[in-house]
Each structure stands twice: as structure tokens, then as C-alpha cells.
Motif scaffolding. Sequence first.
Motif, PDB file in Angstrom:
ATOM      1  N   GLY A 135       0.778  -1.233   0.000  1.00 28.86           N
ATOM      2  CA  GLY A 135       0.000   0.000   0.000  1.00 28.86           C
ATOM      3  C   GLY A 135       0.804   1.274   0.000  1.00 28.86           C
ATOM      4  N   SER A 136       1.548   1.550  -1.086  1.00 28.86           N
ATOM      5  CA  SER A 136       2.388   2.737  -1.101  1.00 28.86           C
ATOM      6  C   SER A 136       1.549   4.006  -1.038  1.00 28.86           C
ATOM      7  CB  SER A 136       3.263   2.745  -2.346  1.00 28.86           C
ATOM      8  OG  SER A 136       2.480   2.526  -3.487  1.00 28.86           O
ATOM      9  N   THR A 137       0.244   3.896  -1.251  1.00 26.45           N
ATOM     10  CA  THR A 137      -0.614   5.081  -1.176  1.00 26.45           C
ATOM     11  C   THR A 137      -1.001   5.398   0.264  1.00 26.45           C
ATOM     12  OG1 THR A 137      -2.512   3.652  -1.515  1.00 26.45           O
ATOM     13  CG2 THR A 137      -1.632   4.740  -3.460  1.00 26.45           C
ATOM     14  N   ASN A 138      -0.707   4.498   1.173  1.00 28.89           N
ATOM     15  CA  ASN A 138      -1.107   4.701   2.563  1.00 28.89           C
ATOM     16  C   ASN A 138      -0.277   5.820   3.191  1.00 28.89           C
ATOM     17  OD1 ASN A 138      -1.640   4.490   5.328  1.00 28.89           O
ATOM     18  ND2 ASN A 138      -2.187   2.342   5.075  1.00 28.89           N
ATOM     19  N   LYS A 139      -0.933   6.938   3.506  1.00 31.11           N
ATOM     20  CA  LYS A 139      -0.201   8.122   3.969  1.00 31.11           C
ATOM     21  C   LYS A 139       0.335   7.957   5.384  1.00 31.11           C
ATOM     22  CE  LYS A 139      -2.044  11.515   0.831  1.00 31.11           C
ATOM     23  NZ  LYS A 139      -2.664  10.502  -0.018  1.00 31.11           N
ATOM     24  N   ARG A 140      -0.183   6.994   6.121  1.00 33.79           N
ATOM     25  CA  ARG A 140       0.273   6.828   7.497  1.00 33.79           C
ATOM     26  C   ARG A 140       1.468   5.886   7.592  1.00 33.79           C
ATOM     27  NH1 ARG A 140      -4.694   4.587  10.343  1.00 33.79           N
ATOM     28  NH2 ARG A 140      -4.883   3.596   8.314  1.00 33.79           N
ATOM     29  N   ALA A 141       1.933   5.380   6.451  1.00 30.06           N
ATOM     30  CA  ALA A 141       3.044   4.429   6.485  1.00 30.06           C
ATOM     31  C   ALA A 141       4.066   4.792   5.413  1.00 30.06           C
ATOM     32  CB  ALA A 141       2.519   3.014   6.255  1.00 30.06           C
ATOM     33  N   LYS A 142       5.316   4.415   5.662  1.00 29.42           N
ATOM     34  CA  LYS A 142       6.355   4.643   4.658  1.00 29.42           C
ATOM     35  C   LYS A 142       7.253   3.411   4.588  1.00 29.42           C
ATOM     36  CE  LYS A 142       9.260   7.096   8.016  1.00 29.42           C
ATOM     37  NZ  LYS A 142       9.786   8.389   8.456  1.00 29.42           N
ATOM     38  N   THR A 143       7.969   3.289   3.489  1.00 25.62           N
ATOM     39  CA  THR A 143       8.851   2.142   3.275  1.00 25.62           C
ATOM     40  C   THR A 143      10.306   2.578   3.399  1.00 25.62           C
ATOM     41  OG1 THR A 143       7.250   1.175   1.755  1.00 25.62           O
ATOM     42  CG2 THR A 143       9.484   0.327   1.635  1.00 25.62           C
ATOM     43  N   VAL A 144      11.080   1.822   4.159  1.00 28.77           N
ATOM     44  CA  VAL A 144      12.515   2.080   4.293  1.00 28.77           C
ATOM     45  C   VAL A 144      13.258   0.825   3.836  1.00 28.77           C
ATOM     46  CG1 VAL A 144      14.396   2.616   5.902  1.00 28.77           C
ATOM     47  CG2 VAL A 144      12.134   3.608   6.265  1.00 28.77           C
ATOM     48  N   VAL A 145      14.230   1.004   2.942  1.00 29.86           N
ATOM     49  CA  VAL A 145      15.042  -0.142   2.491  1.00 29.86           C
ATOM     50  C   VAL A 145      16.383  -0.073   3.209  1.00 29.86           C
ATOM     51  CG1 VAL A 145      16.074  -1.325   0.522  1.00 29.86           C
ATOM     52  CG2 VAL A 145      13.909  -0.104   0.238  1.00 29.86           C
ATOM     53  N   LEU A 146      16.721  -1.162   3.894  1.00 29.61           N
ATOM     54  CA  LEU A 146      17.979  -1.214   4.635  1.00 29.61           C
ATOM     55  C   LEU A 146      18.935  -2.213   4.003  1.00 29.61           C
ATOM     56  CD1 LEU A 146      16.557  -1.467   8.278  1.00 29.61           C
ATOM     57  CD2 LEU A 146      17.329   0.604   7.111  1.00 29.61           C
ATOM     58  N   HIS A 147      20.206  -1.845   3.940  1.00 28.02           N
ATOM     59  CA  HIS A 147      21.252  -2.817   3.616  1.00 28.02           C
ATOM     60  C   HIS A 147      21.891  -3.175   4.952  1.00 28.02           C
ATOM     61  CE1 HIS A 147      24.468  -4.854   1.437  1.00 28.02           C
ATOM     62  NE2 HIS A 147      25.255  -4.380   2.374  1.00 28.02           N
ATOM     63  N   VAL A 179      20.792 -10.340  -1.125  1.00 28.33           N
ATOM     64  CA  VAL A 179      21.471  -9.043  -1.262  1.00 28.33           C
ATOM     65  C   VAL A 179      21.597  -8.320   0.084  1.00 28.33           C
ATOM     66  CG1 VAL A 179      21.018  -8.605  -3.706  1.00 28.33           C
ATOM     67  CG2 VAL A 179      19.252  -8.071  -2.028  1.00 28.33           C
ATOM     68  N   GLN A 180      21.396  -9.071   1.179  1.00 24.70           N
ATOM     69  CA  GLN A 180      21.539  -8.535   2.541  1.00 24.70           C
ATOM     70  C   GLN A 180      20.671  -7.299   2.762  1.00 24.70           C
ATOM     71  OE1 GLN A 180      25.977  -8.276   2.766  1.00 24.70           O
ATOM     72  NE2 GLN A 180      25.719  -9.641   4.483  1.00 24.70           N
ATOM     73  N   LYS A 206      24.944  -4.257  11.225  1.00 22.76           N
ATOM     74  CA  LYS A 206      24.880  -2.802  11.132  1.00 22.76           C
ATOM     75  C   LYS A 206      24.090  -2.455   9.875  1.00 22.76           C
ATOM     76  CE  LYS A 206      27.760   1.287  11.277  1.00 22.76           C
ATOM     77  NZ  LYS A 206      29.084   1.894  11.252  1.00 22.76           N
ATOM     78  N   ALA A 207      23.206  -1.451   9.981  1.00 17.69           N
ATOM     79  CA  ALA A 207      22.335  -1.105   8.848  1.00 17.69           C
ATOM     80  C   ALA A 207      22.747   0.212   8.204  1.00 17.69           C
ATOM     81  CB  ALA A 207      20.893  -1.005   9.320  1.00 17.69           C
ATOM     82  N   GLN A 208      22.609   0.252   6.865  1.00 21.17           N
ATOM     83  CA  GLN A 208      22.691   1.499   6.118  1.00 21.17           C
ATOM     84  C   GLN A 208      21.406   1.626   5.312  1.00 21.17           C
ATOM     85  OE1 GLN A 208      26.746   2.288   4.256  1.00 21.17           O
ATOM     86  NE2 GLN A 208      26.803   0.078   4.492  1.00 21.17           N
TER      87      GLN A 208
END
Length: 281
Positions: A135-147, A179-180, A206-208
Amino acid sequence: EKMNSTMSEEPDALSVVNQLRDLAADPLNRRAIVQDQGCLPGLILFLDHPNPPVVHSALLALRYLAECRANREKMKSELGMMLSLQNVIQKTTTPGETKLLASEVYDILQSSSMSDVDGVNEMNYRRRKAQFFLGSTNKRAKTVVLHIDGLDDSSRRNLCEEALLKIKGVISFTFQMAVQRCVVRIRSDLKAEALATAIASTKVMKAQQVVKSESGEEMLVPFQDTPVEVEQNTDLPEYLPEDESPTKEQDKAVSRVGSHPEGAASWLSTAANFLSRSFYW
């Protein structure tokens, strides 16, 4: 075979739903789980379970299963599926993160019948799959991609999962072990740095953050080394009981999935047997 007290049912339900969630995390198992006679009805019944982590884990399993395009129609038409998802969303006692996750699963299934299978949709499907249909349209949530440096086996994955589950504001996450990476859905008011602090607390990872430049190229951005205060999920009991610790159960669960299909299949039948003993339909 029989469960002799209500006390013993709790870890059983939680361990079964957690095992199903871990099996569903592997794309190779998703068709089999949905085709199985007992697993989908069991997951639907788990949506009405009094223990909040059981409900959340069942939703994560359903979200994984819904990533497989071929599963969506069957899941949508399964008796009680859409109704149970609505109940979770509407119930006043449902935690906020669980409501968001239930809405996203509901939206995926609801929109499944509206797309034709043609080249354009296939491209859109692949593009959306990169966002894990969350649900990328959901304004109350966001996506974070971590390596995540150090995310190289299933015991590390479990450590990472436990750390993320403790953060208030984390809705769901999906691992890309090859891809960790970990794609995390969080409430919009939660800072991404909180995720890095939680992962650093494992002492072995450790995350980036993975971000895209203006030219569309992916870059790794390190987080500040100063730890962020993380609000804990105090209203939820521990996700796994101590004696079900995933590090001790490695040979039985996650590590066998995919690499040993027969392990997954035998676990699936164990889960189905548990479900048929526990519920009636």
C-alpha cells in the motif's frame, strides 16, 4: 495428543503460526501453503485469536502468500478471509501496526480481480512487487530499504526480526537475504534511525539506508552513530516463548525451507494436523 489445558494452547498456536509465517517467507513454498487443505482456513481462524502476536504473525504470513500473484484469487474467495480482515481492521482493540498490515493485505486481495494478465500489467506487477505490495498510497506508512552488513544466515535473520518486532511503529518487513537487504514498512512518524539503532543492538549487524539518487542509481547512506531512543512494543508479549527460541530451532524451521523442500513439506503436514486438531470446520 490432546491439549490438557488452555495454558498449553498459547505457545502451540504462536509457534505454529510463526512456523507458517517463516515457511511463507520463502517464495518456493507459497503455492503449496495456499493449495493445502488446512493452512489457509487455519490462518483465517488465527486472525480472530485473542493473543495479539498470533494475529500479527498470521497477517505477515498472509501478506507473504499474497505476494504470489497466482494465490490471490483463491485467498480472496476463501471462506471468511475478507470478513476476518475487515474485523481486524475495525476492532477497537487491534494495535495500530496490525490494523495497517491488515488493510494492506485486504487491499492487495481486493484489487486482485481488477487486473488483466497482459504485458503492461506484468510490468506494473513487477514494479509493484519491488514495493512488496504494501500500500504505497497509505499516507500513514512509509517504506525504508535497509542494507544490513552481517545479514548472511537465518540465525542472523531471526536476530534482526526480533529486534525490529520490538519497535513500536514497525508494521511489517520482508528480507532479501541474497542481497543482505530488509524492506521495512513503518508508521510515518517513526524515524528510520530507530531501525538502525535496533539492528545495531544485535552487536553483530549494522544497517545502512538504501536511497535512490536523482539519476535513479541506488546509494548506501550510513546512519548517524548516535543511538535513537526507541519506543518498545510494551503491549505485546514476547513474540516467541523462550523455549521456542529460533536460534535453538534452526534445524527444524527457517534454515530448512527452500534448501530442503522435503523439510518444508513435512512441516506443512505437521502444521495442518495441528490446525485440524485445534479447530473445527
